[in-house]
Design a protein around this motif. Sequence first.
Motif, PDB file in Angstrom:
ATOM      1  N   SER A  10       0.788  -1.205  -0.149  1.00 47.60           N
ATOM      2  CA  SER A  10       0.009   0.045   0.079  1.00 47.60           C
ATOM      3  C   SER A  10       0.980   1.199  -0.067  1.00 47.60           C
ATOM      4  CB  SER A  10      -0.868   0.176   1.243  1.00 47.60           C
ATOM      5  OG  SER A  10      -0.248   0.010   2.331  1.00 47.60           O
ATOM      6  N   ALA A  86      -6.466   9.528  10.036  1.00 51.48           N
ATOM      7  CA  ALA A  86      -6.841   8.340  10.744  1.00 51.48           C
ATOM      8  C   ALA A  86      -8.194   8.565  11.599  1.00 51.48           C
ATOM      9  CB  ALA A  86      -5.781   7.750  11.773  1.00 51.48           C
ATOM     10  N   LEU A 156      -4.844   2.973  16.885  1.00 53.09           N
ATOM     11  CA  LEU A 156      -4.023   3.612  15.421  1.00 53.09           C
ATOM     12  C   LEU A 156      -2.642   3.101  15.489  1.00 53.09           C
ATOM     13  CD1 LEU A 156      -4.943   7.195  16.241  1.00 53.09           C
ATOM     14  CD2 LEU A 156      -6.162   5.612  15.034  1.00 53.09           C
ATOM     15  N   THR A 157      -2.404   2.475  14.285  1.00 54.18           N
ATOM     16  CA  THR A 157      -1.170   1.912  13.935  1.00 54.18           C
ATOM     17  C   THR A 157      -0.563   2.519  12.641  1.00 54.18           C
ATOM     18  OG1 THR A 157      -0.113  -0.162  13.565  1.00 54.18           O
ATOM     19  CG2 THR A 157      -2.196  -0.052  12.587  1.00 54.18           C
ATOM     20  N   CYS A 158       0.969   2.613  12.871  1.00 57.58           N
ATOM     21  CA  CYS A 158       1.738   2.922  11.950  1.00 57.58           C
ATOM     22  C   CYS A 158       2.254   1.864  10.997  1.00 57.58           C
ATOM     23  CB  CYS A 158       2.923   3.826  12.146  1.00 57.58           C
ATOM     24  SG  CYS A 158       2.216   5.350  13.200  1.00 57.58           S
ATOM     25  N   GLU A 160       1.739  -1.423   8.693  1.00 52.63           N
ATOM     26  CA  GLU A 160       0.626  -2.251   7.842  1.00 52.63           C
ATOM     27  C   GLU A 160       0.357  -3.631   8.271  1.00 52.63           C
ATOM     28  OE1 GLU A 160       0.472  -3.440   3.209  1.00 52.63           O
ATOM     29  OE2 GLU A 160       0.556  -1.415   3.624  1.00 52.63           O
ATOM     30  N   HIS A 163      -1.810  -3.439  10.820  1.00 54.28           N
ATOM     31  CA  HIS A 163      -3.003  -2.907  10.477  1.00 54.28           C
ATOM     32  C   HIS A 163      -4.066  -4.343  10.226  1.00 54.28           C
ATOM     33  CE1 HIS A 163      -5.946  -0.596   7.998  1.00 54.28           C
ATOM     34  NE2 HIS A 163      -6.429  -0.395   9.128  1.00 54.28           N
ATOM     35  N   ARG A 164      -3.481  -5.091   9.120  1.00 57.51           N
ATOM     36  CA  ARG A 164      -4.094  -6.166   8.659  1.00 57.51           C
ATOM     37  C   ARG A 164      -4.487  -7.393   9.814  1.00 57.51           C
ATOM     38  NH1 ARG A 164      -0.047  -6.087   4.761  1.00 57.51           N
ATOM     39  NH2 ARG A 164       0.899  -7.878   5.646  1.00 57.51           N
ATOM     40  N   ALA A 173      -9.498  -0.592  13.993  1.00 60.45           N
ATOM     41  CA  ALA A 173      -8.205  -0.385  13.687  1.00 60.45           C
ATOM     42  C   ALA A 173      -7.975   0.695  12.569  1.00 60.45           C
ATOM     43  CB  ALA A 173      -7.229  -1.596  13.398  1.00 60.45           C
ATOM     44  N   PHE A 174      -6.934   1.564  12.694  1.00 62.87           N
ATOM     45  CA  PHE A 174      -7.071   2.481  11.464  1.00 62.87           C
ATOM     46  C   PHE A 174      -5.401   2.879  11.380  1.00 62.87           C
ATOM     47  CE2 PHE A 174     -11.011   2.878  13.345  1.00 62.87           C
ATOM     48  CZ  PHE A 174     -12.043   2.984  12.303  1.00 62.87           C
ATOM     49  N   ARG A 175      -5.187   3.139  10.152  1.00 63.80           N
ATOM     50  CA  ARG A 175      -3.743   3.237   9.596  1.00 63.80           C
ATOM     51  C   ARG A 175      -3.237   4.525   9.876  1.00 63.80           C
ATOM     52  NH1 ARG A 175      -0.196   0.900   5.765  1.00 63.80           N
ATOM     53  NH2 ARG A 175       1.683   1.630   6.647  1.00 63.80           N
ATOM     54  N   THR A 177      -0.774   6.938   8.069  1.00 66.29           N
ATOM     55  CA  THR A 177       0.095   6.933   7.020  1.00 66.29           C
ATOM     56  C   THR A 177       0.397   8.486   6.548  1.00 66.29           C
ATOM     57  OG1 THR A 177      -1.641   7.295   5.428  1.00 66.29           O
ATOM     58  CG2 THR A 177      -0.650   4.989   5.871  1.00 66.29           C
TER      59      THR A 177
END
Length: 445
Positions: A10, A86, A156-158, A160, A163-164, A173-175, A177
Amino acid sequence: MRIGLVGPSSLLRKTLSAVAELEDVAFVPLEYVLPREAPDLVDRNQNDLDAVFFCGSIPYCICLDSVRRSVPWSYLPLRTTGLLVALVNAREHLRGRVRMSVDTLSESEVREGLEDCSLDIDAIFTHEFDFTHVSVEEIAKFHLALVAEGKVDICLTCVEAVHRSLLGKNLPAFRVTPARQTIRSAVERLILEVRGQSNTLLLSVVGVFRPEAPFEGRRQYEEAMLKLNGSLVEYAKRRGILAIPRDSSSFQTIETMGQFLLGTSDLTDVSFLSGMSAACGFPVVAGFGVGPSLRIAEEYAAKAADVAREKGKTCYLFDGKSARPLGMSREPAMLFSHFDAEIDGLGKRMGLATPTLCRYVQGLMCFDGTFTASEFAKIVGIQPKSSRKVMNMLLEAGLVRECGVLSYAGRGRPQRLYRATEDAFRFHSRTLTGGGGDVEERSRV
């Protein structure tokens, strides 16, 4: 010019879209699923590239620790503006005061990034980890535990892969970026740095920063560490370098020798440290280490910080041979006592700082006969898992040899037995003359 882009699918798509209009540059995607796959990608491909760009600081740090840099590297910095995007995506889960878990970013960075918004923040839980040993499972468990305990409403995660993993468990969960402009600016800066770089300027430089003042109680100490973290993060943003926690008592910066020379006006200007001390309200001691890997540079930096504190100077730069006081060109360098080129060369081939190699050799001398990796770990003060890796390195270097296994009746797997070789005894006799890591004041030759 060919630039390798290292990252998950991504972020690679987003990066390629952001730099599509740049001319005279060919971008080569190097895709991974997990950050730990990055070193192999870089090691296999960097000799065919002019530079490597990492879509995040995590794979960048992992590679710094295990891959020798032969071309300029840079990474995509995490900007806290990505937090707002996010949170907009997470708005359906926000009810009243916001409760969130965030990885990779520190709490001070998160609060700073959200201070201009109108959100009513109730709780922020952050996860700090060792950038060189990233565990997707560990980070995912951090978020999962907080949701299960009812402490947070959104994650909230940085990362990927995290996140998956969280989405697969049906967590909110939200990314986070970076924006397209942040991506483009970071790549353009790397392109400008590519020209004129030399191998020496590509060496890693790690800075270790510690508060140097007495504190009354744990609370005062924690407040001081927060001030130092905020000041260091602000300094790193201005310089475009990485600043992360090192342990409970210090923080560290990571940059190249080229960046360090520019930031210190060829090692003559360290006024940033006095400015940092003034902003914090207490003296800050710093040490810088330069080496071919992140691990070696960090060990040298810790040594330099110890020397700075002992000598009452502002800061030192240590390269394994000499410690140079920065900002004081007339001051003599402090030479590594009885520096031994053969021991230093072996340490570099093994990926170990010279003091560390000397400590391992001295540890081998503590055994009259055979020993196991676990017994060696207790002697030199490292983890058993790390000890097995160290023993393999010592085997390849010819400092130990295998001589059987130790079996316990009915329990556990057999443990390998080792014995020090004649080469180990020879090196030990040389470390007795001073190769163990002390420094002494002598004029630079």
